[in-house]
Design an enzyme around this catalytic site. Structure first.
Site, mmCIF file in Angstrom:
data_model
loop_
_atom_site.group_PDB
_atom_site.id
_atom_site.type_symbol
_atom_site.label_atom_id
_atom_site.label_comp_id
_atom_site.label_asym_id
_atom_site.label_seq_id
_atom_site.Cartn_x
_atom_site.Cartn_y
_atom_site.Cartn_z
ATOM 1 N N SER A 138 -2.488 2.966 -5.558
ATOM 2 C CA SER A 138 -3.467 2.019 -6.116
ATOM 3 C C SER A 138 -4.180 2.701 -7.267
ATOM 4 O O SER A 138 -4.311 3.941 -7.290
ATOM 5 C CB SER A 138 -4.494 1.637 -5.046
ATOM 6 O OG SER A 138 -5.602 0.955 -5.623
ATOM 7 N N TYR A 151 -10.819 4.433 1.221
ATOM 8 C CA TYR A 151 -9.643 3.704 0.730
ATOM 9 C C TYR A 151 -9.063 4.415 -0.500
ATOM 10 O O TYR A 151 -7.874 4.739 -0.554
ATOM 11 C CB TYR A 151 -9.984 2.247 0.400
ATOM 12 C CG TYR A 151 -8.788 1.530 -0.199
ATOM 13 C CD1 TYR A 151 -7.661 1.267 0.579
ATOM 14 C CD2 TYR A 151 -8.756 1.171 -1.548
ATOM 15 C CE1 TYR A 151 -6.539 0.654 0.033
ATOM 16 C CE2 TYR A 151 -7.643 0.550 -2.102
ATOM 17 C CZ TYR A 151 -6.536 0.301 -1.305
ATOM 18 O OH TYR A 151 -5.422 -0.291 -1.850
HETATM 19 P P1 NDP Z 1 -1.667 -7.611 2.512
HETATM 20 O O1 NDP Z 1 -2.889 -7.499 3.367
HETATM 21 O O2 NDP Z 1 -1.291 -8.953 1.992
HETATM 22 O O3 NDP Z 1 -0.415 -7.003 3.291
HETATM 23 C C1 NDP Z 1 -0.545 -5.799 3.978
HETATM 24 C C2 NDP Z 1 0.675 -5.597 4.864
HETATM 25 O O4 NDP Z 1 0.523 -4.364 5.567
HETATM 26 C C3 NDP Z 1 0.828 -6.693 5.891
HETATM 27 O O5 NDP Z 1 2.187 -7.041 5.974
HETATM 28 C C4 NDP Z 1 0.390 -6.034 7.188
HETATM 29 O O6 NDP Z 1 1.142 -6.586 8.245
HETATM 30 C C5 NDP Z 1 0.802 -4.596 6.934
HETATM 31 N N1 NDP Z 1 0.089 -3.646 7.774
HETATM 32 C C6 NDP Z 1 -1.244 -3.411 7.845
HETATM 33 N N2 NDP Z 1 -1.500 -2.486 8.787
HETATM 34 C C7 NDP Z 1 -0.290 -2.132 9.308
HETATM 35 C C8 NDP Z 1 0.123 -1.219 10.324
HETATM 36 N N3 NDP Z 1 -0.765 -0.487 11.014
HETATM 37 N N4 NDP Z 1 1.431 -1.101 10.597
HETATM 38 C C9 NDP Z 1 2.348 -1.844 9.923
HETATM 39 N N5 NDP Z 1 2.027 -2.723 8.962
HETATM 40 C C10 NDP Z 1 0.716 -2.858 8.676
HETATM 41 O O7 NDP Z 1 -1.893 -6.556 1.336
HETATM 42 P P2 NDP Z 1 -1.136 -6.341 -0.074
HETATM 43 O O8 NDP Z 1 0.212 -6.909 -0.035
HETATM 44 O O9 NDP Z 1 -2.081 -6.768 -1.135
HETATM 45 O O10 NDP Z 1 -1.090 -4.759 -0.100
HETATM 46 C C11 NDP Z 1 0.093 -4.023 0.104
HETATM 47 C C12 NDP Z 1 -0.165 -2.595 -0.317
HETATM 48 O O11 NDP Z 1 -0.575 -2.577 -1.666
HETATM 49 C C13 NDP Z 1 -1.255 -1.885 0.449
HETATM 50 O O12 NDP Z 1 -0.877 -0.541 0.658
HETATM 51 C C14 NDP Z 1 -2.458 -1.958 -0.474
HETATM 52 O O13 NDP Z 1 -3.356 -0.905 -0.244
HETATM 53 C C15 NDP Z 1 -1.783 -1.855 -1.804
HETATM 54 N N6 NDP Z 1 -2.501 -2.393 -2.931
HETATM 55 C C16 NDP Z 1 -2.983 -3.679 -2.931
HETATM 56 C C17 NDP Z 1 -3.650 -4.173 -4.029
HETATM 57 C C18 NDP Z 1 -4.263 -5.535 -4.053
HETATM 58 O O14 NDP Z 1 -5.181 -5.777 -4.855
HETATM 59 N N7 NDP Z 1 -3.788 -6.485 -3.239
HETATM 60 C C19 NDP Z 1 -3.795 -3.362 -5.239
HETATM 61 C C20 NDP Z 1 -3.251 -2.036 -5.134
HETATM 62 C C21 NDP Z 1 -2.617 -1.598 -4.036
HETATM 63 P P3 NDP Z 1 0.669 -6.771 9.761
HETATM 64 O O15 NDP Z 1 -0.787 -7.126 9.724
HETATM 65 O O16 NDP Z 1 1.553 -7.876 10.249
HETATM 66 O O17 NDP Z 1 0.978 -5.468 10.396
HETATM 67 C C1 8X3 Z 2 -6.552 -2.308 -4.446
HETATM 68 C C2 8X3 Z 2 -7.003 -2.294 -5.868
HETATM 69 O O1 8X3 Z 2 -9.044 -2.087 -7.361
HETATM 70 O O2 8X3 Z 2 -9.267 -3.375 -5.301
HETATM 71 O O3 8X3 Z 2 -5.896 -1.135 -4.174
HETATM 72 O O4 8X3 Z 2 -9.134 -0.977 -5.227
HETATM 73 S S1 8X3 Z 2 -8.688 -2.174 -5.936
#
Ligand code: NDP
Ligand code: 8X3
Length: 261
Positions: A138, A151
């Site tokens: 991120s 985070y």
């Molecule tokens: P979502 O919340 O939409 O998806 C997160 C996924 O992670 C879900 O499928 C959830 O599935 C899974 N997950 C969470 N905890 C666990 C666990 N303990 N074991 C297995 N699976 C798990 O988030 P995003 O798609 O937005 O984010 C995906 C990645 O991208 C993350 O690492 C996030 O930090 C990163 N990210 C996101 C950004 C954003 O603005 N959205 C920006 C930058 C990075 P379930 O609950 O079914 O287990």
């Molecule tokens: C998620 C992006 O800017 O919300 O990783 O931290 S930000």
């Protein structure tokens, strides 16, 4: 023609992971889709029943990871690409007001989860001298902001872990990339972070065109289809509507201790 065939995606039940699975399946890959919510994975697999294979998995649970890897059917056992995507942020409070439990959950998921998945899959790649680890970091891993204490630090770990893996796999054909997205919409990320509070989530994306899960998926596909001799070490991306803020200065800070005794 794809160089790689079998892909394991964590966090496939929502957001980025869901779209990554769909796009890779559409482009001829066999996809092991994992997350905790199996029913969501089953829905995902319905679209590509011959290419997407759903498995319930909590990345915090190393025994479950080992069991999954050891019990995969023959056609899925040679994992070529690992997408460490599962992750979450919990809360936006400053350190002094944050919940230790939330911090531990982020560390266990974002750090330990990535480490455990990598430790389980890397030997398969080393044995075959073939593999690609794509980690979702991120911008929060390198740009500090209030309320991102653990985070952001967990994503800094993901970035350095990815780059250190490049050192450890030197001399092999294994590739490693960290993708560092900024503001992304149409995922569950902010709902999870803000405990499902829609009134707090909506303003985050108001009047923006943020990055979409499809944008992340097409980036992963581009990486997966890239030339074997080329390693993209990192990709940092933001929507056009987002940019850097710069250091902040607080005026009139008090250093007076007389009232504190
Ligand atoms: P979502 O919340 O939409 O998806 C997160 C996924 O992670 C879900 O499928 C959830 O599935 C899974 N997950 C969470 N905890 C666990 C666990 N303990 N074991 C297995 N699976 C798990 O988030 P995003 O798609 O937005 O984010 C995906 C990645 O991208 C993350 O690492 C996030 O930090 C990163 N990210 C996101 C950004 C954003 O603005 N959205 C920006 C930058 C990075 P379930 O609950 O079914 O287990
Ligand atoms: C998620 C992006 O800017 O919300 O990783 O931290 S930000």
């Amino acid at each position: 023609m794809n160089h790689y065939k079998v892909v394991l995606v964590t966090g496939a039940s929502a957001g980025f992971g869901y779209e990554i699975c769909r796009l890779l399946a559409k482009n001829g890959f066999l996809v092991i889709a994992t997350a905790r919510r199996k029913e969501r994975l089953n829905e995902l697999a319905k679209e590509y029943p011959d290419s997407i294979f759903p498995y319930a998995l909590d990345v915090r649970d190393n025994d479950s990871i080992r069991n999954l890897i050891e019990s995969l059917p023959e056609k899925l056992s040679s994992i070529d690409i690992l997408v460490n995507n599962a992750g979450l942020a919990l809360g936006v409070e400053k350190a002094q007001n944050s919940s230790l439990e939330n911090w531990k959950t982020m560390i266990d998921t974002n750090i330990l989860g990535v480490v455990q998945m990598t430790k389980a899959v890397l030997p398969i790649m080393i044995t075959r001298n073939c593999g690609y680890i794509i980690n979702i970091g991120s911008i929060a891993g390198s740009l500090p902001y209030i309320g991102s204490t653990v985070y952001g630090a967990s994503k800094a770990f993901v970035e350095q872990f990815s780059k250190n893996l490049r050192c450890d796999t030197a001399g092999t054909a294994i590739k490693v990339t960290v993708i560092k997205p900024g503001l992304c919409q149409d995922t569950e990320f902010s709902y999870v972070r803000l405990n499902g509070d829609k009134e707090k989530v909506a303003p985050i994306y108001a009047n923006t065109q943020s990055i979409l899960p499809e944008d992340i998926a097409s980036t992963v596909l581009w990486l997966a289809k890239g030339p074997m001799h080329l390693n993209i070490n990192e990709i940092e991306m933001m929507p056009v509507c987002q940019t850097y803020g710069g250091p902040s200065v607080t005026r009139n800070v008090s250093f007076d201790l007389t009232d504190k005794d």
